[in-house]
Structures are given as structure tokens and as C-alpha cells.
Scaffold this motif. Structure first.
Motif, PDB file in Angstrom:
ATOM      1  N   PHE A  21       0.426 -10.786   2.907  1.00 44.11           N
ATOM      2  CA  PHE A  21       0.564  -9.368   3.058  1.00 44.11           C
ATOM      3  C   PHE A  21       1.187  -8.718   1.725  1.00 44.11           C
ATOM      4  CE2 PHE A  21       3.451  -5.757   4.263  1.00 44.11           C
ATOM      5  CZ  PHE A  21       2.372  -4.733   4.283  1.00 44.11           C
ATOM      6  N   ASP A  23       2.518  -4.869  -0.271  1.00 44.62           N
ATOM      7  CA  ASP A  23       2.530  -3.402  -0.249  1.00 44.62           C
ATOM      8  C   ASP A  23       2.581  -2.961  -1.392  1.00 44.62           C
ATOM      9  OD1 ASP A  23       4.953  -4.271  -1.207  1.00 44.62           O
ATOM     10  OD2 ASP A  23       6.131  -3.321   0.295  1.00 44.62           O
ATOM     11  N   ARG A  87      -4.966  -3.299   6.322  1.00 49.29           N
ATOM     12  CA  ARG A  87      -3.800  -3.838   5.644  1.00 49.29           C
ATOM     13  C   ARG A  87      -4.292  -4.653   4.300  1.00 49.29           C
ATOM     14  NH1 ARG A  87       0.935  -6.415   9.250  1.00 49.29           N
ATOM     15  NH2 ARG A  87       1.904  -5.586   7.435  1.00 49.29           N
TER      16      ARG A  87
END
Length: 336
Positions: A21, A23, A87
């Protein structure tokens, strides 16, 4: 990858892409477009194996994985961010999967109680998935005396239930997931009951034949039979788990799918039944009830070589099942 006498001589069962993941505000592409140069275009299946985010680009046949792996490795070098299920991720790595023995499962939520005869419906559903990807493969499997897959419904006390499939050949994973992918997160019908499949495929266990050949030897082996188990003996059904029936059945199944150099030769089994707690149960099929034994049974092998072979086969039982009709829910077993 090439097939030799119905087996995959060598090659890949799959390619897993590990996602991390992020961001960070970076340009990205949908994961479905990440391998735009591959034909046929793969479908992406989310995997749950206890850690990390893993997805598998799935092709209808395992023979295409060599070219796909090259494309994946080229794309990893570009360090492109990908979006998946809302995501943003970076690709952290690639795992090459060469395990021919595998147990996978998918959560199943049913709108009503599934009947005891669901075994044949599960069997039929798996073959529809296989046929959607590779009709010739599905037809060929139907004609085999020893089925290289097992199917059952696992029910937990909590009420959760899973469709569990054991695979004994590396070339079966790709077509099964390809066919299944269109139903993940959606509705199917099993024995007349509407059911919703989970969105993820859980990898319960995966092993290579060579790994099982190297497991530590046990002179005492305790098998748990989760579903009714029986054998055909002289035209009659034998529900008691005599050691020679159990391990000879497993030996024949092993030789039907293992590489030729790992075949186990004829054995005059001399194991002893040391203890057991078994009950006969009837598993209702559409054609009538099938009697078998479930519970646990402990075997002892005084001979060291037979103990070694029995240990290998007892581990193999988790993938292959034991006895008759393992592709319809019977004979689901595990070494305890």
C-alpha cells in the motif's frame, strides 16, 4: 511447459504479485491494465494466505505462464503504481508458484441451509468453472478413473462455510481460478440454494511432491477423517479404515500424479491399527446414501521403510483425500 502422459512435466502453477500500500500521490494505472501486452488478457484474483496483499494474474491455461512471467518482470522494473479495489499500491515483488499440490477455499454464504446432497452440486460447479476455461481439460478429467481433485463443503461451528478444493496437478489451478473469477463476490446456485461466494480465494496449503518426500518419518500416524470414508473391496463397500486399504489407496493416487522418479513401488503393507474412534455415517448423494467412517484412527508401522512411505502418504492425504468419491465430498482427511 509440456504435458507428458497427462501430467505437467515442469512449469508454473501460477505467478503471484505482491502489493504494498502507498499513499504517495503518483501516476498509476488500474491493475487490470498493468499487463496490457499479454494475450489472452489475464483476469486478476485476490488471494488470502495470511499476510500481505497478493493478487494473481490468471490465464485460462497454465501453458501461458512462461510468457506472462516475462511481462510481469518487465513491468516490475518500471516501478509503476497500480490501483486495485479502490486503493493505490506499488508492486513489492513477484512470487513464482510451482506447487502442484494445493488446497484452496472460498467463503460461501447460502440463503438457506445447503442440503446433505450438495457434494454432487459442488463437483458440478467446479467442472463448470474448469470447462469455461478449458473444455478439453474438463472432458478429459471426467474420463479419468482417479480424479486429480477433491471437493467438499467445510462447515464451522460459527456457521461459516467454505467451498474447499484440493488440486493434485499444477495445470488445474489456472483454469479453475479463471472460471471461478467471474463468480467471486457474486451469486451461484448449489443444489437449488442461492449462495454468495467471497471475493477472495484463500490458499490453505501448497506443497511440492519433493517436500513431502523429505518429511520426518513417524512410526505412529494419526489420521482424522472429516467426512465419511470407505473403499470398494471385492465389489462391496468396506467402511473400516484398515491400514492396507488406506495406504494402498494413497499409494495408487500418488503414483497417478507424482513425477515418475518419485513413484512408490509395490508395498505389502504391514501396518497395525493402534487405536481409533470412528463412527459410520451416511453421506446423502443424489443417487442414494453412501456409507463411510469418520473420526480418527492411529496406525503403527514397525518397519522403518514402510513407516517412511506411510508418513509421506499421510501428508499427501490432505490434498488427495482417502478412498472413494473424494471429488464429491467423501474421504477428506488430515494427518494430526
Amino acid at each position: 511447459m509440456e504435458r507428458v502422459e497427462g501430467k505437467v512435466a515442469s512449469g508454473l502453477a501460477g505467478v503471484n504479485v505482491v502489493l504494498r500500500f502507498t499513499d504517495a500521490s503518483v501516476p498509476s494505472v488500474p491493475l487490470q491494465q498493468w499487463l496490457s501486452g499479454v494475450e489472452p488478457e489475464p483476469v486478476w484474483v485476490s488471494l488470502q494466505d495470511g499476510g500481505g496483499v497478493r493478487v494473481m494474474p490468471v490465464l485460462p491455461r497454465a501453458t501461458g505462464y512462461g510468457a506472462l512471467l516475462q511481462q510481469v518482470q518487465a513491468q516490475v522494473g518500471l516501478e509503476t503504481a497500480v490501483s486495485w479495489l479502490g486503493r493505490l499500491y506499488t508492486v513489492a515483488g513477484v512470487e513464482v508458484d510451482r506447487c502442484p499440490l494445493r488446497v484452496i477455499q472460498v467463503p460461501v454464504e447460502s440463503e438457506a441451509s445447503l442440503p446433505p446432497t450438495v457434494g454432487r452440486a459442488l463437483h458440478g460447479q467446479c467442472f463448470r468453472w474448469l470447462a469455461a476455461a478449458d473444455p478439453d481439460l474438463a472432458v478429459g478429467l471426467h474420463g479419468q478413473e482417479s480424479m486429480p481433485l477433491t471437493v467438499t463443503l467445510i462447515r464451522a461451528k460459527s456457521g461459516e462455510q467454505w467451498l474447499r478444493v484440493g488440486l493434485l496437478r499444477s495445470d488445474l489451478l489456472a483454469p479453475l481460478l479463471w472460471g471461478m473469477s467471474g463468480d467471486l463476490g457474486g451469486m451461484i446456485t448449489l443444489a437449488g440454494v442461492n449462495c454468495r461466494l467471497g471475493r477472495f480465494v484463500q490458499l490453505v496449503e501448497a506443497r511440492r511432491f519433493e517436500e513431502l518426500m523429505a518429511v520426518p518419518v513417524q512410526r505412529e500416524l494419526q489420521l482424522r477423517l472429516f467426512t465419511p470414508t470407505s473403499f470398494k473391496l471385492d465389489g462391496y463397500v468396506q467402511p473400516f479404515l484398515l491400514p492396507e486399504l488406506v495406504f494402498e489407496n494413497l499409494r495408487r493416487r500418488w503414483n497417478g500424479v507424482a513425477p515418475a522418479e518419485l513413484a512408490i513401488g509395490p508395498v505389502v503393507w504391514e501396518g497395525l491399527t493402534a487405536a481409533f474412534e470412528l463412527k459410520t455415517r451416511a453421506l446423502r448423494m443424489e443417487g442414494g446414501s453412501e456409507i463411510g467412517a469418520s473420526g480418527w484412527v492411529r496406525y503403527c508401522f514397525p518397519d522403518e521403510e514402510q513407516a517412511r512411505l506411510a508418513t509421506i502418504l499421510a501428508h499427501f492425504a490432505f490434498f488427495a483425500g482417502v478412498g472413494r468419491k473424494t471429488a464429491m465430498g467423501m474421504g477428506q482427511a488430515r494427518l494430526m
